[in-house]
Write an enzyme that holds these catalytic residues in place. Structure first.
Site, PDB file in Angstrom:
ATOM      1  N   CYS A  65       0.852  -1.186   0.000  1.00 14.23           N
ATOM      2  CA  CYS A  65       0.000   0.000   0.000  1.00 14.23           C
ATOM      3  C   CYS A  65       0.891   1.240   0.000  1.00 14.23           C
ATOM      4  O   CYS A  65       1.808   1.349   0.817  1.00 14.23           O
ATOM      5  CB  CYS A  65      -0.901  -0.013   1.227  1.00 14.23           C
ATOM      6  SG  CYS A  65      -1.938   1.465   1.367  1.00 14.23           S
ATOM      7  N   CYS A  68       0.408   3.129   3.659  1.00 14.97           N
ATOM      8  CA  CYS A  68       0.880   2.606   4.950  1.00 14.97           C
ATOM      9  C   CYS A  68       1.991   1.568   4.842  1.00 14.97           C
ATOM     10  O   CYS A  68       2.533   1.141   5.854  1.00 14.97           O
ATOM     11  CB  CYS A  68      -0.283   2.037   5.755  1.00 14.97           C
ATOM     12  SG  CYS A  68      -1.009   0.547   5.049  1.00 14.97           S
ATOM     13  N   CYS A 114      -7.290  -1.156   1.276  1.00  9.21           N
ATOM     14  CA  CYS A 114      -6.289  -1.640   2.225  1.00  9.21           C
ATOM     15  C   CYS A 114      -6.996  -1.780   3.563  1.00  9.21           C
ATOM     16  O   CYS A 114      -7.666  -0.851   4.020  1.00  9.21           O
ATOM     17  CB  CYS A 114      -5.129  -0.652   2.322  1.00  9.21           C
ATOM     18  SG  CYS A 114      -3.946  -1.059   3.631  1.00  9.21           S
ATOM     19  N   CYS A 117      -5.281   0.853   6.397  1.00 12.28           N
ATOM     20  CA  CYS A 117      -5.455   2.317   6.398  1.00 12.28           C
ATOM     21  C   CYS A 117      -6.655   2.791   5.581  1.00 12.28           C
ATOM     22  O   CYS A 117      -6.863   3.992   5.437  1.00 12.28           O
ATOM     23  CB  CYS A 117      -4.181   2.993   5.910  1.00 12.28           C
ATOM     24  SG  CYS A 117      -3.870   2.772   4.142  1.00 12.28           S
ATOM     25  N   CYS A 137      -8.425  -5.592  -9.776  1.00 16.54           N
ATOM     26  CA  CYS A 137      -8.017  -4.555 -10.715  1.00 16.54           C
ATOM     27  C   CYS A 137      -7.565  -3.352  -9.880  1.00 16.54           C
ATOM     28  O   CYS A 137      -8.388  -2.644  -9.299  1.00 16.54           O
ATOM     29  CB  CYS A 137      -9.210  -4.223 -11.601  1.00 16.54           C
ATOM     30  SG  CYS A 137      -8.841  -3.160 -12.980  1.00 16.54           S
TER      31      CYS A 137
END
Length: 152
Positions: A65, A68, A114, A117, A137
């Protein structure tokens, strides 16, 4: 391994809890991220097809991510979907991402976030290859590739 039915169930009833949480103010996210990263991850935007950094990437590693740093996808599950966005068949672990019903733009889709976060990643569709049949995707602006060389 999650199936499309698992994804729909999780989108409607919640995902397994993450191991940690990262929460920041809007101002902190704006300071940390580029304008495009902020738009995609915090405002649920989408980059234009075939423009993302990782659309054609083939390097080995983990995709984390961008907000984070949590590892979300393994390059070994990345495949060429022809859609213009990086596509994966599954997350690195079940509680790395969460799914949320998305009814924006007059469509019903399943959003991928995510789980640490709440950064918008993209959407999941039931038209991926075996064994999962899923196509996550994902926007390149929402992830960063961490290679073995970078970890050393």
């Amino acid at each position: 391994m999650q199936t499309w039915n698992d994804v729909i169930r999780l989108a409607n009833h919640g995902s397994p809890a993450p191991e940690r949480r990262v929460e920041k103010t809007d101002a902190e996210w704006k300071q940390q991220l580029t304008a495009e990263q902020y738009h995609v991850t915090r405002q649920h935007g989408t980059e234009r097809a075939f423009t993302g950094e990782y659309c054609e990437a083939h390097e080995a590693g983990l995709y984390a991510c961008v907000c984070c740093g949590t590892p979300l996808y393994d390059s070994r599950t990345k495949f060429e979907s022809g859609t213009g966005w990086p596509s994966f068949t599954q997350p690195v672990q079940e509680n790395a991402i969460r799914y949320k019903k998305d009814t924006s733009y007059g469509m019903t889709r399943v959003e991928v976030l995510c789980n640490v976060c709440d950064a918008h990643q993209g959407h999941v569709f039931p038209d991926g290859p075996a064994p999962s049949g899923l196509r996550l995707c994902i926007n390149s602006a929402a992830i960063k590739l961490v290679t073995e060389q970078q970890e050393a």
